[in-house]
Design an enzyme around this catalytic site. Structure first.
Site, mmCIF file in Angstrom:
data_model
loop_
_atom_site.group_PDB
_atom_site.id
_atom_site.type_symbol
_atom_site.label_atom_id
_atom_site.label_comp_id
_atom_site.label_asym_id
_atom_site.label_seq_id
_atom_site.Cartn_x
_atom_site.Cartn_y
_atom_site.Cartn_z
ATOM 1 N N SER A 77 -17.072 99.206 36.106
ATOM 2 C CA SER A 77 -18.153 98.873 36.946
ATOM 3 C C SER A 77 -17.685 98.523 38.212
ATOM 4 O O SER A 77 -18.380 98.343 39.291
ATOM 5 C CB SER A 77 -19.291 98.072 36.357
ATOM 6 N N LYS A 80 -18.617 100.226 41.259
ATOM 7 C CA LYS A 80 -19.633 100.157 42.128
ATOM 8 C C LYS A 80 -19.660 99.508 43.318
ATOM 9 O O LYS A 80 -20.345 100.073 44.272
ATOM 10 C CB LYS A 80 -20.790 99.405 41.314
ATOM 11 N N TYR A 204 -19.670 109.725 38.589
ATOM 12 C CA TYR A 204 -20.011 108.445 38.331
ATOM 13 C C TYR A 204 -18.867 107.940 36.772
ATOM 14 O O TYR A 204 -18.038 106.902 37.090
ATOM 15 C CB TYR A 204 -21.474 108.085 37.858
ATOM 16 N N TYR A 256 -24.320 90.956 36.468
ATOM 17 C CA TYR A 256 -25.203 91.247 35.731
ATOM 18 C C TYR A 256 -26.277 89.978 35.384
ATOM 19 O O TYR A 256 -26.267 89.247 36.248
ATOM 20 C CB TYR A 256 -24.813 92.130 34.277
ATOM 21 N N VAL A 274 -16.461 96.820 32.273
ATOM 22 C CA VAL A 274 -16.428 96.662 30.834
ATOM 23 C C VAL A 274 -15.198 96.854 30.030
ATOM 24 O O VAL A 274 -14.904 96.777 28.812
ATOM 25 C CB VAL A 274 -17.525 97.716 30.131
HETATM 26 O O1 DON Z 1 -21.782 102.907 32.904
HETATM 27 C C1 DON Z 1 -20.951 102.551 32.047
HETATM 28 O O2 DON Z 1 -21.273 102.397 30.814
HETATM 29 C C2 DON Z 1 -19.534 102.090 32.413
HETATM 30 N N1 DON Z 1 -18.703 103.250 33.034
HETATM 31 C C3 DON Z 1 -19.299 100.934 33.093
HETATM 32 C C4 DON Z 1 -20.021 99.771 32.755
HETATM 33 C C5 DON Z 1 -19.494 98.420 33.129
HETATM 34 O O3 DON Z 1 -18.417 98.270 33.409
HETATM 35 C C6 DON Z 1 -20.243 97.435 32.709
HETATM 36 N N2 DON Z 1 -19.657 96.116 32.792
HETATM 37 N N3 DON Z 1 -19.503 95.059 32.393
#
Ligand code: DON
Length: 331
Positions: A77, A80, A204, A256, A274
């Site tokens: 993420s 982003k 994405y 978040y 994540v």
């Molecule tokens: O969209 C997703 O589920 C992952 N590629 C990225 C999510 C993420 O990193 C949330 N962060 N804490």
């Protein structure tokens, strides 16, 4: 044991700061047992939950590295922030902000709920999955590789090398991410997708799978802290207005549904991923006393054991400790 409050007026030498950071990293490494590695993207389960590392890059070039700072990881993420910057640079701020809002949700990063709740159905912000997928759909290009090219170019300008895509991570997410497909279909129905759904999702998943090191994140953080200008050559890499908006979004939405607490207790713009990475930054600050990195710095933290919000558990505690010790907070 972690030391108590220190008078930083004495000697702000690299060696001295390094000793403190080493001490703090070994203390907070024990906190990794309180978290768990992400499992909903299968490949992320392979991470070592005991890892904890940090890199700090100052505007003056001073660099501190400690713990598992050499372990490469996918940005997830954190991407982003970069796709948002590239979309703003390519399309213009008003085009992007017409299609994605700048309001925190207080909900999980992959929540669908808010897409149903407002009349406009506009994604709340670019740091949650819904907003990020809309932003990615705005990147120019017909294929996912064409859309990602300006993201890679931006990273290359900041890092002086081109990071690579971790294909295994990309495939692992592509083959498991049903929730993001559901979000994509919602956005398609409500008119907040600017490109083909499959190409947008492919882009994405790929942007999340770009591999970096902590020093990369720290260096990028330092440039964003400096309003988008590379202090080494005074080159504007990101327009100031875009860098400012990115910082505001990191502060209000970057962690978040833990963003409020992070702003209150750490007080710096940050974005988590994540895989356990966090990019954070401290803009130049005005204080009466001498403090470490007073002219600004970027910070990369990595600790794949996560809390229940998807943020690195030891990473946040380490950042909080450093921010308190060095008075990094904006407030
Ligand atoms: O969209 C997703 O589920 C992952 N590629 C990225 C999510 C993420 O990193 C949330 N962060 N804490």
């Amino acid at each position: 044991m972690v030391q108590g409050a220190t008078n930083w007026n004495t000697e702000l030498t690299q060696e001295w700061l390094q000793n403190y950071v080493d001490d703090w990293v070994s203390f907070y490494r024990k906190h990794t047992v309180d978290g768990n590695v992400a499992s909903y993207i299968p490949i992320l389960q392979e991470a070592n939950r005991d890892h904890l590392g940090i890199s700090i890059v100052g505007k003056n070039g001073m660099t501190i590295r400690s713990g598992d700072f050499e372990v490469p990881f996918t940005i997830q993420s954190i991407s982003k922030v970069f796709s948002f910057i590239v979309a703003c640079m390519g399309r213009g701020l008003s085009y992007v902000l017409d299609r994605v809002d700048v309001e925190p949700t207080g909900e999980a990063f992959n929540s669908i709920m808010h897409l149903e709740m407002t009349q406009l159905k506009k994604p709340f912000n670019p740091m949650i999955n819904a907003g990020a997928i809309t932003v990615t759909s705005m990147l120019e290009g017909r294929t996912s590789d064409e859309k990602l090219e300006p993201v890679f170019q931006l990273l290359e300008r900041m890092l002086d090398y081109r990071p690579h895509l971790n294909v295994d991570a990309y495939e692992s997410e592509r083959d498991s991410s049903m929730r993001n497909r559901a979000i994509g279909y919602y956005l398609l129905e409500t008119g907040y997708l600017e490109s083909d759904l499959n190409i947008t999702l492919e882009t994405y998943f790929k942007q999340c799978s770009i591999e970096v090191t902590l020093e990369d994140l720290a260096r990028i953080g330092m440039i964003i802290a400096n309003d988008g200008e590379d202090p080494n050559n005074k080159e504007e890499i990101i327009p100031r207005q875009v860098a400012r908006l990115a910082k505001a979004l990191m502060l209000t939405c970057g962690m978040y549904d833990a963003s409020g607490k992070f702003a209150a207790y750490v007080g710096v713009p940050a974005k988590s991923g994540v895989s356990g990475g966090i990019i954070a930054l401290s803009p130049p600050r005005v204080r009466d006393e001498e403090l470490p990195f007073v002219t600004g710095c970027g910070i990369g933290v990595y600790g794949p054991a996560l809390d229940d919000k998807g943020n690195s558990i030891a990473g946040i505690r380490l950042l909080r400790h450093i921010a308190n010790q060095w008075d990094l907070s904006l407030f």
